[in-house]
Design a protein around this motif. Structure first.
Motif, mmCIF file in Angstrom:
data_model
loop_
_atom_site.group_PDB
_atom_site.id
_atom_site.type_symbol
_atom_site.label_atom_id
_atom_site.label_comp_id
_atom_site.label_asym_id
_atom_site.label_seq_id
_atom_site.Cartn_x
_atom_site.Cartn_y
_atom_site.Cartn_z
ATOM 1 N N GLU A 141 0.844 -1.201 0.000
ATOM 2 C CA GLU A 141 0.000 0.000 0.000
ATOM 3 C C GLU A 141 0.875 1.244 0.000
ATOM 4 O O GLU A 141 0.612 2.210 -0.733
ATOM 5 N N ALA A 142 1.924 1.221 0.826
ATOM 6 C CA ALA A 142 2.845 2.351 0.884
ATOM 7 C C ALA A 142 3.580 2.518 -0.445
ATOM 8 O O ALA A 142 3.728 3.624 -0.959
ATOM 9 N N ALA A 143 4.023 1.400 -1.020
ATOM 10 C CA ALA A 143 4.765 1.453 -2.285
ATOM 11 C C ALA A 143 3.884 1.974 -3.416
ATOM 12 O O ALA A 143 4.328 2.801 -4.227
ATOM 13 N N ARG A 144 2.645 1.509 -3.477
ATOM 14 C CA ARG A 144 1.743 1.961 -4.540
ATOM 15 C C ARG A 144 1.425 3.450 -4.421
ATOM 16 O O ARG A 144 1.165 4.105 -5.425
ATOM 17 N N SER A 145 1.444 3.977 -3.206
ATOM 18 C CA SER A 145 1.194 5.405 -3.029
ATOM 19 C C SER A 145 2.293 6.254 -3.658
ATOM 20 O O SER A 145 2.108 7.449 -3.892
ATOM 21 N N ALA A 146 3.449 5.625 -3.931
ATOM 22 C CA ALA A 146 4.577 6.328 -4.546
ATOM 23 C C ALA A 146 4.816 5.843 -5.970
ATOM 24 O O ALA A 146 5.926 5.914 -6.488
ATOM 25 N N ASN A 147 3.755 5.308 -6.615
ATOM 26 C CA ASN A 147 3.796 4.958 -8.036
ATOM 27 C C ASN A 147 4.424 3.604 -8.318
ATOM 28 O O ASN A 147 4.860 3.344 -9.451
ATOM 29 N N ALA A 148 4.468 2.702 -7.349
ATOM 30 C CA ALA A 148 4.953 1.350 -7.608
ATOM 31 C C ALA A 148 3.839 0.515 -8.211
ATOM 32 O O ALA A 148 2.657 0.799 -8.026
ATOM 33 N N GLY A 149 4.219 -0.529 -8.941
ATOM 34 C CA GLY A 149 3.249 -1.460 -9.482
ATOM 35 C C GLY A 149 3.102 -2.632 -8.537
ATOM 36 O O GLY A 149 2.911 -2.466 -7.340
ATOM 37 N N LYS A 189 13.607 6.126 -5.079
ATOM 38 C CA LYS A 189 13.789 6.746 -3.767
ATOM 39 C C LYS A 189 12.461 7.086 -3.117
ATOM 40 O O LYS A 189 12.285 6.910 -1.899
ATOM 41 N N ASN A 190 11.504 7.566 -3.918
ATOM 42 C CA ASN A 190 10.194 7.905 -3.364
ATOM 43 C C ASN A 190 9.479 6.668 -2.835
ATOM 44 O O ASN A 190 8.808 6.719 -1.800
ATOM 45 N N ILE A 191 9.616 5.545 -3.554
ATOM 46 C CA ILE A 191 8.981 4.301 -3.115
ATOM 47 C C ILE A 191 9.583 3.826 -1.800
ATOM 48 O O ILE A 191 8.865 3.481 -0.845
ATOM 49 N N MET A 192 10.905 3.817 -1.715
ATOM 50 C CA MET A 192 11.549 3.360 -0.485
ATOM 51 C C MET A 192 11.229 4.295 0.677
ATOM 52 O O MET A 192 11.008 3.844 1.816
ATOM 53 N N HIS A 193 11.189 5.596 0.410
ATOM 54 C CA HIS A 193 10.848 6.563 1.459
ATOM 55 C C HIS A 193 9.422 6.315 1.954
ATOM 56 O O HIS A 193 9.168 6.325 3.170
ATOM 57 N N ALA A 194 8.493 6.086 1.023
ATOM 58 C CA ALA A 194 7.101 5.853 1.403
ATOM 59 C C ALA A 194 6.967 4.578 2.231
ATOM 60 O O ALA A 194 6.218 4.531 3.211
ATOM 61 N N ILE A 195 7.710 3.546 1.847
ATOM 62 C CA ILE A 195 7.653 2.279 2.586
ATOM 63 C C ILE A 195 8.137 2.476 4.020
ATOM 64 O O ILE A 195 7.488 2.042 4.984
ATOM 65 N N MET A 196 9.273 3.133 4.184
ATOM 66 C CA MET A 196 9.822 3.314 5.526
ATOM 67 C C MET A 196 8.980 4.290 6.348
ATOM 68 O O MET A 196 8.846 4.142 7.562
ATOM 69 N N GLU A 197 8.383 5.275 5.674
ATOM 70 C CA GLU A 197 7.573 6.283 6.377
ATOM 71 C C GLU A 197 6.221 5.705 6.806
ATOM 72 O O GLU A 197 5.762 5.956 7.928
ATOM 73 N N LYS A 198 5.577 4.923 5.942
ATOM 74 C CA LYS A 198 4.218 4.470 6.217
ATOM 75 C C LYS A 198 4.134 3.049 6.767
ATOM 76 O O LYS A 198 3.176 2.711 7.470
#
Length: 226
Positions: A141-149, A189-198
């Motif tokens: 869910e966190a990864a998809r919020s940052a444009n991951a598939g 970087k945005n995906i990894m940041h979102a994962i660690m943040e959320k």
């Protein structure tokens, strides 16, 4: 080692034997296989009335010219570029421990000196997330919020953890999940940041996240059509 690549193919489990046969017929005789799962959202699975998608991950070390042929062959013969069939990608190999290691990894393959794999370098990244069991949906869910598939889940155990709980004098390894996400490099970087943040927390729901350079990918059209 600049002309050697780590090739990873992730496909539906029922296609596993066909992919293994394809690799053997293409001259790849040293393969590693692992069973894993897809990361389709639970609400989608419930709507369709199906369980999580079972996957198989095949990996091998191959020279550049063979890697290029294998990727093209998977599109032509295995139709891996059809949505839902799978994904295959290569990661540059930095070094091998010694010549015997390389011989084992490439047994039966023909290698050529100074061969080059022609492609546009470093458009994609492989993000590897190490999470405690049960938190994959939160991570995705966190990864998809940052444009991951989508992603692929590999079940594992933590080994040698300093804080592993003792049980009758023995350390019990925690159950973990490795989550592989192939992304555009600009989103990494945005995906990894979102994962660690959320998804990360003081409870160590997400233990770590890191990325590796992917220099060519086939399959997963939604990622390539950009």
């Amino acid at each position: 080692m600049g002309n050697m690549y780590y090739l990873i193919t992730i496909a539906k489990r029922e296609y596993g034997e066909d992919f293994i046969e394809f690799f053997y017929e293409s001259g790849v005789h040293s393969l590693t296989a692992a069973l894993c799962e897809g990361t389709a959202q639970k609400k989608t699975l419930d709507l369709l009335g199906i369980e999580k998608t079972e996957k198989i991950m095949l990996s091998a070390v191959v020279p550049g010219s063979l890697a290029a042929r294998l990727l093209r062959g998977q599109m032509r013969t295995m139709q891996i570029d059809v949505p839902g069939n799978g994904i295959s990608f290569t990661i540059p190999l930095q070094c091998a421990a010694n010549s015997l290691s390389l011989q084992y990894l490439t047994q039966g393959q023909k290698t050529e000196q100074n061969e080059v794999m022609e492609m546009e370098e470093n458009r994609f990244s492989l993000i590897v997330v190490i999470a405690q069991k049960g938190y994959t949906e939160l991570v995705m869910e966190a990864a998809r919020s940052a444009n991951a598939g989508g992603g692929t889940i590999i079940h594992a155990k933590g080994i040698g953890e300093k804080n592993a709980a003792p049980f009758f004098g023995m350390s019990i390894a925690s159950e973990q999940e490795l989550i592989y996400i192939v992304s555009r490099q600009r989103d990494e970087k945005n995906i990894m940041h979102a994962i660690m943040e959320k998804a990360g927390s003081k409870q160590d729901r997400v233990v770590a996240a890191f990325s590796l350079p992917v220099n060519q990918v086939v399959g997963l059209r939604s990622l390539l059509d950009d």
